[in-house]
Structures are given as structure tokens and as C-alpha cells.
Design a protein around this motif. Structure first.
Motif, PDB file in Angstrom:
ATOM      1  N   THR A 154     -18.461   5.269 -25.821  1.00  0.00           N
ATOM      2  CA  THR A 154     -17.296   6.021 -25.334  1.00  0.00           C
ATOM      3  C   THR A 154     -17.797   7.307 -24.702  1.00  0.00           C
ATOM      4  O   THR A 154     -18.610   8.027 -25.296  1.00  0.00           O
ATOM      5  CB  THR A 154     -16.330   6.365 -26.483  1.00  0.00           C
ATOM      6  OG1 THR A 154     -15.847   5.155 -27.069  1.00  0.00           O
ATOM      7  CG2 THR A 154     -15.162   7.182 -25.983  1.00  0.00           C
ATOM      8  N   ILE A 155     -17.342   7.580 -23.478  1.00  0.00           N
ATOM      9  CA  ILE A 155     -17.679   8.822 -22.785  1.00  0.00           C
ATOM     10  C   ILE A 155     -16.390   9.624 -22.636  1.00  0.00           C
ATOM     11  O   ILE A 155     -15.450   9.195 -21.968  1.00  0.00           O
ATOM     12  CB  ILE A 155     -18.314   8.553 -21.408  1.00  0.00           C
ATOM     13  CG1 ILE A 155     -19.518   7.624 -21.542  1.00  0.00           C
ATOM     14  CG2 ILE A 155     -18.734   9.868 -20.748  1.00  0.00           C
ATOM     15  CD1 ILE A 155     -20.166   7.244 -20.207  1.00  0.00           C
ATOM     16  N   TRP A 156     -16.357  10.795 -23.244  1.00  0.00           N
ATOM     17  CA  TRP A 156     -15.144  11.628 -23.293  1.00  0.00           C
ATOM     18  C   TRP A 156     -15.346  12.808 -22.352  1.00  0.00           C
ATOM     19  O   TRP A 156     -16.207  13.658 -22.578  1.00  0.00           O
ATOM     20  CB  TRP A 156     -14.943  12.098 -24.731  1.00  0.00           C
ATOM     21  CG  TRP A 156     -13.620  12.737 -25.035  1.00  0.00           C
ATOM     22  CD1 TRP A 156     -12.594  12.993 -24.187  1.00  0.00           C
ATOM     23  CD2 TRP A 156     -13.209  13.192 -26.322  1.00  0.00           C
ATOM     24  NE1 TRP A 156     -11.560  13.586 -24.850  1.00  0.00           N
ATOM     25  CE2 TRP A 156     -11.900  13.718 -26.182  1.00  0.00           C
ATOM     26  CE3 TRP A 156     -13.803  13.212 -27.590  1.00  0.00           C
ATOM     27  CZ2 TRP A 156     -11.199  14.270 -27.240  1.00  0.00           C
ATOM     28  CZ3 TRP A 156     -13.093  13.746 -28.646  1.00  0.00           C
ATOM     29  CH2 TRP A 156     -11.798  14.261 -28.466  1.00  0.00           C
ATOM     30  N   GLY A 157     -14.552  12.818 -21.288  1.00  0.00           N
ATOM     31  CA  GLY A 157     -14.671  13.883 -20.304  1.00  0.00           C
ATOM     32  C   GLY A 157     -13.482  14.833 -20.319  1.00  0.00           C
ATOM     33  O   GLY A 157     -12.544  14.677 -21.112  1.00  0.00           O
ATOM     34  N   GLU A 158     -13.506  15.811 -19.441  1.00  0.00           N
ATOM     35  CA  GLU A 158     -12.408  16.791 -19.348  1.00  0.00           C
ATOM     36  C   GLU A 158     -11.095  16.135 -18.934  1.00  0.00           C
ATOM     37  O   GLU A 158     -10.019  16.544 -19.377  1.00  0.00           O
ATOM     38  CB  GLU A 158     -12.763  17.860 -18.311  1.00  0.00           C
ATOM     39  CG  GLU A 158     -13.828  18.826 -18.752  1.00  0.00           C
ATOM     40  CD  GLU A 158     -14.172  19.809 -17.640  1.00  0.00           C
ATOM     41  OE1 GLU A 158     -14.283  21.009 -17.944  1.00  0.00           O
ATOM     42  OE2 GLU A 158     -14.325  19.389 -16.482  1.00  0.00           O
ATOM     43  N   ILE A 191     -13.779  11.232 -14.675  1.00  0.00           N
ATOM     44  CA  ILE A 191     -13.306  11.768 -15.956  1.00  0.00           C
ATOM     45  C   ILE A 191     -13.673  13.244 -16.132  1.00  0.00           C
ATOM     46  O   ILE A 191     -13.441  13.839 -17.181  1.00  0.00           O
ATOM     47  CB  ILE A 191     -13.830  10.947 -17.153  1.00  0.00           C
ATOM     48  CG1 ILE A 191     -15.358  11.036 -17.267  1.00  0.00           C
ATOM     49  CG2 ILE A 191     -13.365   9.498 -17.066  1.00  0.00           C
ATOM     50  CD1 ILE A 191     -15.887  10.442 -18.563  1.00  0.00           C
ATOM     51  N   GLY A 192     -14.261  13.835 -15.091  1.00  0.00           N
ATOM     52  CA  GLY A 192     -14.620  15.246 -15.176  1.00  0.00           C
ATOM     53  C   GLY A 192     -15.894  15.469 -15.975  1.00  0.00           C
ATOM     54  O   GLY A 192     -16.603  14.532 -16.334  1.00  0.00           O
ATOM     55  N   LYS A 193     -16.159  16.712 -16.290  1.00  0.00           N
ATOM     56  CA  LYS A 193     -17.382  17.061 -17.013  1.00  0.00           C
ATOM     57  C   LYS A 193     -17.403  16.388 -18.382  1.00  0.00           C
ATOM     58  O   LYS A 193     -16.432  16.435 -19.133  1.00  0.00           O
ATOM     59  CB  LYS A 193     -17.458  18.582 -17.178  1.00  0.00           C
ATOM     60  CG  LYS A 193     -18.805  19.074 -17.641  1.00  0.00           C
ATOM     61  CD  LYS A 193     -18.884  20.594 -17.568  1.00  0.00           C
ATOM     62  CE  LYS A 193     -20.269  21.073 -17.965  1.00  0.00           C
ATOM     63  NZ  LYS A 193     -20.370  22.556 -17.891  1.00  0.00           N
ATOM     64  N   GLU A 231     -12.482   0.273 -20.156  1.00  0.00           N
ATOM     65  CA  GLU A 231     -11.187   0.922 -20.368  1.00  0.00           C
ATOM     66  C   GLU A 231     -11.256   2.371 -19.879  1.00  0.00           C
ATOM     67  O   GLU A 231     -12.133   3.126 -20.292  1.00  0.00           O
ATOM     68  CB  GLU A 231     -10.806   0.902 -21.847  1.00  0.00           C
ATOM     69  CG  GLU A 231     -10.534  -0.483 -22.396  1.00  0.00           C
ATOM     70  CD  GLU A 231     -10.070  -0.444 -23.838  1.00  0.00           C
ATOM     71  OE1 GLU A 231      -9.754   0.659 -24.329  1.00  0.00           O
ATOM     72  OE2 GLU A 231     -10.037  -1.514 -24.482  1.00  0.00           O
ATOM     73  N   PHE A 232     -10.351   2.724 -18.983  1.00  0.00           N
ATOM     74  CA  PHE A 232     -10.238   4.091 -18.483  1.00  0.00           C
ATOM     75  C   PHE A 232      -8.950   4.688 -19.056  1.00  0.00           C
ATOM     76  O   PHE A 232      -7.854   4.270 -18.691  1.00  0.00           O
ATOM     77  CB  PHE A 232     -10.199   4.087 -16.953  1.00  0.00           C
ATOM     78  CG  PHE A 232     -10.182   5.465 -16.344  1.00  0.00           C
ATOM     79  CD1 PHE A 232      -9.051   6.271 -16.409  1.00  0.00           C
ATOM     80  CD2 PHE A 232     -11.295   5.971 -15.701  1.00  0.00           C
ATOM     81  CE1 PHE A 232      -9.019   7.535 -15.850  1.00  0.00           C
ATOM     82  CE2 PHE A 232     -11.286   7.230 -15.135  1.00  0.00           C
ATOM     83  CZ  PHE A 232     -10.144   8.013 -15.211  1.00  0.00           C
ATOM     84  N   TRP A 233      -9.127   5.647 -19.973  1.00  0.00           N
ATOM     85  CA  TRP A 233      -7.971   6.267 -20.626  1.00  0.00           C
ATOM     86  C   TRP A 233      -7.696   7.647 -20.037  1.00  0.00           C
ATOM     87  O   TRP A 233      -8.599   8.452 -19.872  1.00  0.00           O
ATOM     88  CB  TRP A 233      -8.230   6.419 -22.124  1.00  0.00           C
ATOM     89  CG  TRP A 233      -8.159   5.124 -22.875  1.00  0.00           C
ATOM     90  CD1 TRP A 233      -9.151   4.210 -23.019  1.00  0.00           C
ATOM     91  CD2 TRP A 233      -7.027   4.605 -23.568  1.00  0.00           C
ATOM     92  NE1 TRP A 233      -8.722   3.148 -23.765  1.00  0.00           N
ATOM     93  CE2 TRP A 233      -7.408   3.361 -24.123  1.00  0.00           C
ATOM     94  CE3 TRP A 233      -5.725   5.067 -23.781  1.00  0.00           C
ATOM     95  CZ2 TRP A 233      -6.542   2.575 -24.881  1.00  0.00           C
ATOM     96  CZ3 TRP A 233      -4.864   4.285 -24.535  1.00  0.00           C
ATOM     97  CH2 TRP A 233      -5.270   3.055 -25.075  1.00  0.00           C
ATOM     98  N   LYS A 234      -6.422   7.879 -19.699  1.00  0.00           N
ATOM     99  CA  LYS A 234      -6.005   9.192 -19.189  1.00  0.00           C
ATOM    100  C   LYS A 234      -4.547   9.430 -19.563  1.00  0.00           C
ATOM    101  O   LYS A 234      -3.695   8.564 -19.321  1.00  0.00           O
ATOM    102  CB  LYS A 234      -6.181   9.276 -17.674  1.00  0.00           C
ATOM    103  CG  LYS A 234      -5.950  10.673 -17.117  1.00  0.00           C
ATOM    104  CD  LYS A 234      -6.360  10.759 -15.647  1.00  0.00           C
ATOM    105  CE  LYS A 234      -6.208  12.189 -15.145  1.00  0.00           C
ATOM    106  NZ  LYS A 234      -6.620  12.319 -13.734  1.00  0.00           N
ATOM    107  N   ASP A 235      -4.286  10.586 -20.169  1.00  0.00           N
ATOM    108  CA  ASP A 235      -2.922  10.960 -20.567  1.00  0.00           C
ATOM    109  C   ASP A 235      -2.268   9.882 -21.438  1.00  0.00           C
ATOM    110  O   ASP A 235      -1.067   9.581 -21.303  1.00  0.00           O
ATOM    111  CB  ASP A 235      -2.052  11.219 -19.329  1.00  0.00           C
ATOM    112  CG  ASP A 235      -2.599  12.348 -18.477  1.00  0.00           C
ATOM    113  OD1 ASP A 235      -3.197  13.275 -19.045  1.00  0.00           O
ATOM    114  OD2 ASP A 235      -2.448  12.286 -17.237  1.00  0.00           O
ATOM    115  N   GLY A 236      -3.055   9.264 -22.312  1.00  0.00           N
ATOM    116  CA  GLY A 236      -2.525   8.273 -23.237  1.00  0.00           C
ATOM    117  C   GLY A 236      -2.315   6.903 -22.644  1.00  0.00           C
ATOM    118  O   GLY A 236      -1.856   5.983 -23.329  1.00  0.00           O
TER     119      GLY A 236
END
Length: 311
Positions: A234-238, A138-140, A259-264
Motif C-alpha cells: 500500500t502506498i499512501w500519498g497526500e 497520489i501526490g507526495k 486499487e486507487f483510493w481517493k476520498d473514500g
């Protein structure tokens, strides 16, 4: 050969969770249960087919290790006696009321070449390593949001409502989300802003909310009694978001996905079921074999909680 372990204190957590895990563990043999009450010690010991003791009798018995399951306000006193009795110490969370108490116990364990560990079981569940591996996708990390709260207890005589026994939400449940934040964002925070709410009758803190600021990230922690049950992070990355339910207390049959969320879009990632109390006991056994303690992370949390309670 299994390590002989005794249990000092007949708490609900010991009865429901830790003692059954000891009986399942390949590393330990339950060798006694101690209570201030002869009747209670006999009742618990009978339920688990072991020997009843008073506290002092357990300290002078032939057990190799002791799990202390007492109110936080008694942890320092009895933890010190356990280590002075040359027994390895597994201390129920939260380790002690103050940083200085925790520091002294770890120094004593080092001097006596004994293992000393906080029984913060969720850290040893395979889920936590799985989260750590996914974080790189998820990036930084920019922000962490954690929640661990539950309704008030029906029993108003519960020890968590007694200030003199180390009651209150800070010493009962903050350690879970705080340890999670420190694991992923580290110990070098810049500042923190707490809001703590006290019960006027009991004078204990019943809930709180903390924002922790880092050079390039933030974390929000919500915890305490008097909430609808919530146990998530919840961990919110770049580049993405991880959402984890039942992150701190997870039944051994639980397989709720990450749950892995990316681009909606959401991808659900399978998790492994495990008994994190048995996992914790394996870590304690490894520490006994290596004659080491897990002092660093516990002391960092103790120092933060110390400042929070004195603020």
C-alpha cells in the motif's frame, strides 16, 4: 542468435519457474544443467531435453551465461567461479550473504567485462512500471506498507532452515519488500527499527518487522515464515492511496487490478498479465548485449541487509 545459458543447481525454483521461462525466452537457449549428483543432473537434463553436467564441467563448457540456483550461503563461492570462467552471471536472490561479497562479485564482473545481475524477477513485470506511473496521481508519498510472508515449509530439511547455508527469512524473502520501498522512497533513509524473531532449534530468523524512517515519510515492512500467505503493498500519498495485491510473485495469468483510493471511493485499474521470469531474462539479455551490470540497487540492499544481520 540465442545466448547459450546453463543452470547451476537443481532447485525447485529452477525447475518450476526459471527453466520453463528460459525455454519460452527468445533470447536464450538452455544448454545444460549441473548438479552435485550425477543422477539428479541426468534427471533434470532429461526433463528439459538438455545436457547434464557437474558444476565444474558446466563452468568449462561452451555456455555463454550461467544462472546460479543454489542456497544463498553458496552464492559467493560459485558466483565467483562463474565470473572467473568468463561466463555472464544471473544470480538467484538474495545475491549474497554480505555486502563485501556482493561488491567483490560486481567488481570482478566489471574487470572481466561481464554482465552480472540478481534474479529478482518481480522488478521486471510491467506492473511495477504501471505502479510508478500511478504514484504521481497520489501526490507526495507519506507512507508505504509492504507484506510478504507465508506459512512454514512442510519439509523441515528445506535449506531455508539451515543457518550454514544462508537460511532464514532475511536472506530469503526480505529482499522483495525492501527493494519495493527503496524504489519508491529512495536509499537515503534516516533510521530503521527492526524486530527479528528467531527459531530456537534452527537458530535462523523466521520472521521480522521493520520500520524505516525518511525525512518526510515512513515505511513498514513485514516479512517471513510462519504467517498466513500475504503478498501486497500500500502506498499512501497526500492525495490518494494505491493498494496492490500479488505485488511480488504474480502468476503469468494474474490480472488482479490495482486499487486507487481517493476520498473514500475506489477505482480499480486494469493490469497487464506477464511472465516476470521471461521479463527478467530479457533484461539479463539486454545487460549482456550492453556488457553492464545492475550493481547499484543490489549493493544498496546488500548493505542494509548486512547491517540488519549484524545488529
Amino acid at each position: 542468435m540465442p545466448i547459450k545459458i546453463g543452470v547451476l543447481g537443481c532447485s525447485s525454483a529452477a525447475k518450476r519457474l526459471v527453466i520453463p521461462a528460459i525455454l519460452k525466452s527468445k533470447d536464450f537457449k538452455l544448454s545444460g544443467i549441473a548438479s552435485r549428483s550425477e543422477v539428479k543432473a541426468s534427471e533434470f537434463a532429461g526433463n528439459f531435453n538438455t545436457l547434464p553436467y557437474t558444476y565444474d564441467e558446466l563452468l568449462t563448457s561452451d555456455v555463454d551465461a550461467i544462472y546460479v540456483s543454489l542456497p544463498v550461503g553458496l552464492h559467493y563461492q560459485w558466483g565467483k567461479k562463474v565470473l572467473q570462467s568468463q561466463k555472464h552471471l544471473l544470480m538467484e536472490k538474495t545475491f549474497t550473504e554480505t555486502y563485501n561479497q556482493a561488491k567483490e562479485l560486481f567488481e570482478l564482473s566489471d574487470t572481466n567485462q561481464l554482465a552480472c545481475m540478481e534474479a529478482l524477477m518481480y522488478q521486471y513485470h510491467p506492473l511495477q512500471n504501471q505502479i510508478a506511473q500511478l504514484v504521481s496521481d497520489i501526490g507526495k508519498i507519506k507512507h508505504i506498507e509492504t507484506f510478504f510472508g507465508f506459512p512454514h515449509f512442510d519439509n523441515k530439511e528445506d535449506i531455508r532452515y539451515f543457518k550454514e547455508l544462508g537460511g532464514g527469512a532475511i536472506l530469503d524473502c526480505l529482499v522483495y519488500p525492501l527493494s519495493f520501498v527503496f524504489r519508491f522512497l529512495g536509499e537515503n533513509y534516516c533510521d530503521y527499527k527492526p524486530s527479528i524473531y528467531y527459531d530456537k532449534e534452527t537458530e535462523v530468523d523466521e520472521r521480522g518487522y521493520i520500520q524505516i524512517e525518511y525525512p518526510t515519510a515512513t515505511a513498514n515492512i513485514s516479512y517471513g515464515f510462519g504467517h498466513s500467505y500475504r503478498n501486497e503493498a500500500t502506498i499512501w500519498g497526500e492525495n490518494g492511496i494505491l493498494k496492490i495485491n500479488r505485488v511480488f510473485t504474480r502468476p503469468d495469468t494474474c490480472e488482479i487490478p490495482i486499487e486507487f483510493w481517493k476520498d473514500g471511493l475506489c477505482k480499480k485499474i486494469k493490469t497487464q498479465s506477464s511472465n516476470h521470469f521471461v521479463d527478467m531474462l530479457k533484461a539479463f539479455s539486454d545487460n549482456i548485449e550492453a556488457l553492464k551490470n545492475d550493481s547499484q540497487s543490489t549493493l544498496v540492499r546488500a548493505k542494509f541487509i548486512d547491517k540488519l544481520t549484524k545488529r
